[in-house]
Design an enzyme around this catalytic site. Sequence first.
Site: not given
Length: 237
Positions: A108, A211, A213
């Site tokens: 990001c 994202h 993660e």
Amino acid sequence: MRMRPIIGMTACQEDQKIYKTNNTYVRAVLRAGGVPVLLPVGGRPEDCGRLAALVDGLLIPGGLDVATQFFGEEPVKEVTCIDRVQDTFELELIRQAAALGKPMLAICRGLQVVNVAFGGTLYQDIPTQCPQAMGHRQETASRSEEYHTVDVLPGTALAAALGEGPLLTNSYHHQAVKDLAPGFIVSARAKDGIIEAIEDRNGSILGVQWHPECMEERHPRFRQLFTAFVARAAGEG
Ligand code: MN
């Protein structure tokens, strides 16, 4: 088996008081077999070369907007949250790590900082500067929720890690790459043309605009991004 690689990740400042990194980044790196170490962005830029030498790979996380002067512009009114100290530190750390050939995963804001570090520019605010763009900022109960499709381009390092073709991702950005930095290629786009992933020509630096993660626990396909990154950091990629 080789030693587990050390993965440095920057920790940003909150309220001028606390250094923080979301635990999702730490957990994703741990699950992928890396050894996470946090690098506070208040460090001296002149020490970034030594810091870069200490780690086997670098993860640049999401966060604030990049100060627009770093890509030669004045801010539009939608750009409000910046931290020049963090920008200066991360830009230098990224350049030093690249000079040492360290693999990077940039997420990001991280992708945006990487693009700026190597001479690229950004759309400061997608809704006002790209009025034809679709939604890129979801408001969902969970950050693991899928939101829009990206097309992963064949022949890229991203495709080698995740597979090519359409992929549903989450999306939490209001900025995006405008001019791609020299030496980089686009490795994924959204259906509206917004650049969703970039990489350098040897696939050592990977940046994604979403994202992973927040998704890799619920959607294991995204874990491959972290395992591929950790493998590259271990010298196996
Ligand atoms: Mn998006």
